[in-house]
Scaffold this motif. Sequence first.
Motif, PDB file in Angstrom:
ATOM      1  N   ALA A  45     -10.053 -19.233   6.780  1.00  0.00           N
ATOM      2  CA  ALA A  45      -9.255 -20.348   6.262  1.00  0.00           C
ATOM      3  C   ALA A  45      -8.134 -20.698   7.241  1.00  0.00           C
ATOM      4  O   ALA A  45      -7.806 -21.869   7.448  1.00  0.00           O
ATOM      5  N   LYS A  46      -7.574 -19.674   7.875  1.00  0.00           N
ATOM      6  CA  LYS A  46      -6.501 -19.894   8.853  1.00  0.00           C
ATOM      7  C   LYS A  46      -6.999 -20.719  10.025  1.00  0.00           C
ATOM      8  O   LYS A  46      -6.361 -21.690  10.450  1.00  0.00           O
ATOM      9  N   LEU A  47      -8.167 -20.351  10.562  1.00  0.00           N
ATOM     10  CA  LEU A  47      -8.712 -21.084  11.700  1.00  0.00           C
ATOM     11  C   LEU A  47      -9.082 -22.505  11.299  1.00  0.00           C
ATOM     12  O   LEU A  47      -8.833 -23.456  12.055  1.00  0.00           O
ATOM     13  N   ALA A  48      -9.684 -22.673  10.130  1.00  0.00           N
ATOM     14  CA  ALA A  48     -10.039 -24.016   9.657  1.00  0.00           C
ATOM     15  C   ALA A  48      -8.799 -24.904   9.608  1.00  0.00           C
ATOM     16  O   ALA A  48      -8.818 -26.057  10.047  1.00  0.00           O
ATOM     17  N   SER A  49      -7.711 -24.364   9.085  1.00  0.00           N
ATOM     18  CA  SER A  49      -6.455 -25.113   9.009  1.00  0.00           C
ATOM     19  C   SER A  49      -5.934 -25.459  10.398  1.00  0.00           C
ATOM     20  O   SER A  49      -5.463 -26.571  10.642  1.00  0.00           O
ATOM     21  N   MET A  50      -6.024 -24.521  11.338  1.00  0.00           N
ATOM     22  CA  MET A  50      -5.557 -24.753  12.701  1.00  0.00           C
ATOM     23  C   MET A  50      -6.380 -25.846  13.391  1.00  0.00           C
ATOM     24  O   MET A  50      -5.843 -26.684  14.120  1.00  0.00           O
ATOM     25  N   GLU A  97      -7.878 -17.106  17.177  1.00  0.00           N
ATOM     26  CA  GLU A  97      -7.931 -18.443  16.592  1.00  0.00           C
ATOM     27  C   GLU A  97      -7.296 -19.506  17.484  1.00  0.00           C
ATOM     28  O   GLU A  97      -7.829 -20.593  17.664  1.00  0.00           O
ATOM     29  N   ASN A  98      -6.119 -19.173  18.044  1.00  0.00           N
ATOM     30  CA  ASN A  98      -5.422 -20.166  18.870  1.00  0.00           C
ATOM     31  C   ASN A  98      -6.235 -20.534  20.111  1.00  0.00           C
ATOM     32  O   ASN A  98      -6.238 -21.694  20.552  1.00  0.00           O
ATOM     33  N   LEU A  99      -6.945 -19.551  20.672  1.00  0.00           N
ATOM     34  CA  LEU A  99      -7.758 -19.821  21.857  1.00  0.00           C
ATOM     35  C   LEU A  99      -8.992 -20.657  21.502  1.00  0.00           C
ATOM     36  O   LEU A  99      -9.420 -21.509  22.293  1.00  0.00           O
ATOM     37  N   ILE A 100      -9.562 -20.431  20.330  1.00  0.00           N
ATOM     38  CA  ILE A 100     -10.703 -21.239  19.878  1.00  0.00           C
ATOM     39  C   ILE A 100     -10.284 -22.695  19.764  1.00  0.00           C
ATOM     40  O   ILE A 100     -10.987 -23.610  20.206  1.00  0.00           O
ATOM     41  N   VAL A 101      -9.110 -22.928  19.169  1.00  0.00           N
ATOM     42  CA  VAL A 101      -8.599 -24.292  19.027  1.00  0.00           C
ATOM     43  C   VAL A 101      -8.413 -24.934  20.403  1.00  0.00           C
ATOM     44  O   VAL A 101      -8.789 -26.090  20.633  1.00  0.00           O
ATOM     45  N   GLU A 102      -7.872 -24.182  21.341  1.00  0.00           N
ATOM     46  CA  GLU A 102      -7.674 -24.707  22.697  1.00  0.00           C
ATOM     47  C   GLU A 102      -9.010 -25.043  23.360  1.00  0.00           C
ATOM     48  O   GLU A 102      -9.123 -26.037  24.090  1.00  0.00           O
TER      49      GLU A 102
END
Length: 222
Positions: A134-139, A90-95
């Motif tokens: 839901a976690k990724l959406a929030s991030m 998830e963190n890498l997708i956000v980046e």
Amino acid sequence: MSYQINLIIADDHEIYRDGLSLMLSRQEGLSLVGQAENGKELIELVDELHPDLVITDIKMPFLDGIKATRMLLEKYPDLKIIALSMFDEENLIVEMLEAGAKGYLLKNADKKEILEAITTVYEDNIFYCRHTSAKLASMIVKSRFDPLKKKQELVFTDREKEIIKLICRQFTAQQIGNQLFLSKRTVEGYRTRIMEKMDVRNTAGVVIFALRNNLIREEEVV
């Protein structure tokens, strides 16, 4: 598909890359012009071939997808990039989104979703994978990525807001209809108009839009 999309894929796993290449090469309107197995090769191929769109893994040797995306968009701001990711990145997708990617797919995405992502991003829209947690959406909402920052604020009716909340909680059209005493067809009509207003393609897009615009609280998203 009435246009021709020239694309390059980059992934350091040869078996996955070959499978994706074979599928894409059979699609009308798509032309797979190159393959890369790392970020360095990807940049060299883009410099040489000038594709419309790139699908790239995030984790790659020599140069990862995040750095490659930043470098490519600095040189080619109109290039469209879709990130490929594992489910727990998830963190890498956000980046990647913050770096300028216009969409992302999990590596277990099916053919239909991959083609939908390509078309959506090629048309300069954002694509959120339908398996977005839901976690990724929030991030994503809390990140610097905001594709709607230049668009004027949208207004939703009270009924639309009710339906948006239920969509975010993964209710089906039939379940929403039962709860709000509406027909399934009426709910589907509302859903279509809501997604058109938000300029999103699936439930993941609705959830991210709703969270970002305070139409639902994070704890209400199941």
